[in-house]
Write an enzyme that holds these catalytic residues in place. Structure first.
Site, mmCIF file in Angstrom:
data_model
loop_
_atom_site.group_PDB
_atom_site.id
_atom_site.type_symbol
_atom_site.label_atom_id
_atom_site.label_comp_id
_atom_site.label_asym_id
_atom_site.label_seq_id
_atom_site.Cartn_x
_atom_site.Cartn_y
_atom_site.Cartn_z
ATOM 1 N N GLU A 248 21.059 3.656 -36.488
ATOM 2 C CA GLU A 248 21.240 3.402 -35.057
ATOM 3 C C GLU A 248 22.705 3.551 -34.652
ATOM 4 O OE1 GLU A 248 18.718 3.200 -33.156
ATOM 5 O OE2 GLU A 248 17.225 2.980 -34.746
ATOM 6 N N ASP B 293 20.295 10.461 -39.561
ATOM 7 C CA ASP B 293 20.048 10.214 -40.984
ATOM 8 C C ASP B 293 21.261 10.618 -41.808
ATOM 9 O OD1 ASP B 293 17.510 9.399 -40.320
ATOM 10 O OD2 ASP B 293 16.507 11.224 -41.020
#
Length: 462
Positions: free
Chosen positions: A118, A186
């Site tokens: 996040e 990611d």
């Protein structure tokens, strides 16, 4: 008195989102948008006020932020009291995680992996980029759409009410992260994990965990997978990327195990007590297990049993702090309360951990309970002057000020509290009450009038 950075002492001056003069929100505009949206989320979502839980998540988040490339220092981490597994990122560095996510994580590394992912959405400015192709959207509409998208993940009826007309569908499509966004988050997130000394394999490990929990069934799919789709290719890509890192990484911590036990005890104390009573196979010296049992007992009003459960155990990796705070909680929750015993613990902890949210907030509560309202205000101000991320302290400060007969300051503090929660009408009402208080001084009056003018601007924009 609050710091100059208090939101009621500085207005915002955002241009229209999507203004042709800028295809992308500038970093400063994104920060301002994030601060305003944070207040909307505090107003809308069931956010945890537990200082121990918030302190842990904030510390973990800031550790990851400090290891993130190009990250600004103004991230705020929120915990949503929701058993579903989910997390979200918002403009300006607002990161939210559900208690259900903490409960589902198998170790601290997996929780850190989600937070790092996040954080990467924020540092790579995925949300700001989502506005780049937008047509003219003003601030109020942008806030309503964003708040609606976030809220609809938790309470669909709230979210739908917040989304504005026919613009919602197109805006939501632009806000939803693309596959490329997810891959980039990611990649950056795995790098953040490694830099923060967490095992990068925790990210693909968590993705696999989500697929296991879903079992491929529609309603069983965790909310996290609805907002962050995971495929076998994505797991493989993240695994290959994590394989590029080597070293002696940390995976778990005693602090995480304590927090996990606390989350479970706060969510369902009866179940925790029942499991502890029936299961005698566990290690009697397991600090996290006994800590969770004690917290559950406190929730059920069984404070003497809680204190007994906390006797004779000690922790490591900072766990002693949680055990000491739990002892103070038990004394404060006892009937009759034993605030003096709690204060002995908390005064010592305050010397060791000055301006530490879990300690400060619990200490202020104990001081108010013991009748030392002047000291309560001093301790609260010590943290509020350095950190605007503790709105619950404003409510406690207001309580202490009221008990001292300082009604102007009390109403001013409550106004700040309501402003942090996006309740602008109540903010103005509290400031009006401050202006009519008999103890109002010229200095406080000037401050209150300035805050009232700002609050009125927010009220008019809504």
């Amino acid at each position: 008195m609050l710091a100059v950075a208090s939101p009621l002492q500085a207005g915002i001056n955002l241009p229209e989102i999507g203004d042709p003069s800028s295809a992308l929100l500038s970093p400063s505009q994104e920060q301002q948008l994030g601060r305003t949206l944070l207040r909307e989320v505090r107003r809308t979502l069931p956010l945890s006020k537990d200082p121990v839980l918030l302190g842990y998540v904030e510390a973990l988040g800031q550790r990851l932020v400090s290891s993130a490339p190009d990250a600004h220092p103004n991230f705020t981490f929120l915990v949503v009291e929701d058993p579903r597994i989910n997390a979200f990122a918002m403009p300006g560095g607002i990161i939210g995680i559900n208690t259900g996510l903490i409960d589902a994580a198998r170790n601290e590394g997996e929780l850190a992996a989600v937070i790092a992912h996040e954080i990467a959405h924020v540092t790579q400015r995925h949300i700001a980029r989502a506005y780049a192709g937008s047509t003219r959207i003003d601030l109020a509409t942008g806030l309503a759409i964003l708040a609606g998208i976030i809220a609809s993940a938790y309470a669909p009826e709230v979210g739908q009410a917040a989304i504005i007309g026919g613009m919602a569908g197109g805006a939501q499509a632009r806000i939803n992260f693309t596959r490329a966004n997810e891959q980039e988050a990611d990649r950056i997130g795995i790098g953040i994990l490694a830099a923060a000394d967490y095992d990068p394999q925790a990210m693909p490990g968590f993705f696999e965990r989500m697929l296991q929990l879903s079992g491929g069934a529609g309603e069983a799919v965790p909310e996290y997978l609805r907002t962050h789709p995971v495929t076998s290719n994505r797991i493989t890509d993240s695994r290959l990327r994590a394989d590029q890192y080597s070293g002696d990484f940390r995976t778990d911590s005693q602090a995480f195990r304590m927090i996990l036990a606390r989350v479970q005890a706060l969510q369902d104390p009866a179940r925790v007590i029942d499991l502890h009573t029936r299961d005698r196979s566990g290690d009697p010296q397991d600090a996290a297990r006994r800590y969770g049992y004690a917290i559950a007992l406190i929730q059920r009003g069984q404070t003497e049993q809680a204190l007994q459960a906390l006797q004779g155990i000690s922790g490591q990796d900072g766990a002693d702090l949680y055990l000491e705070l739990a002892r103070a909680e038990a004394h404060m929750a006892a009937r009759p309360t034993n605030h003096q015993a709690a204060l002995q613990i908390l005064e010592r902890l305050n010397d060791i951990y000055p301006r530490h949210l879990p300690v400060t907030q619990t200490y202020v509560q104990a001081l108010i309970g013991a009748g030392d309202h002047t000291r309560a205000m001093q301790v609260a101000d010590g943290l509020l002057s350095a950190d605007a991320k503790a709105p619950e302290l404003l409510r406690l400060k207001a309580d202490a000020a009221s008990r001292l007969g300082r009604q102007a300051v009390s109403h001013e503090s409550m106004a700040e509290y309501y402003f942090h929660h996006g309740q602008y009408r109540e903010t103005v009402r509290q400031l009006d009450m401050a202006l009519t208080a008999q103890d109002l001084t010229p200095h406080v009056e000037e401050r209150v009038r300035s805050k009232r003018a700002i609050a009125l601007r927010f009220l008019d924009d809504r």
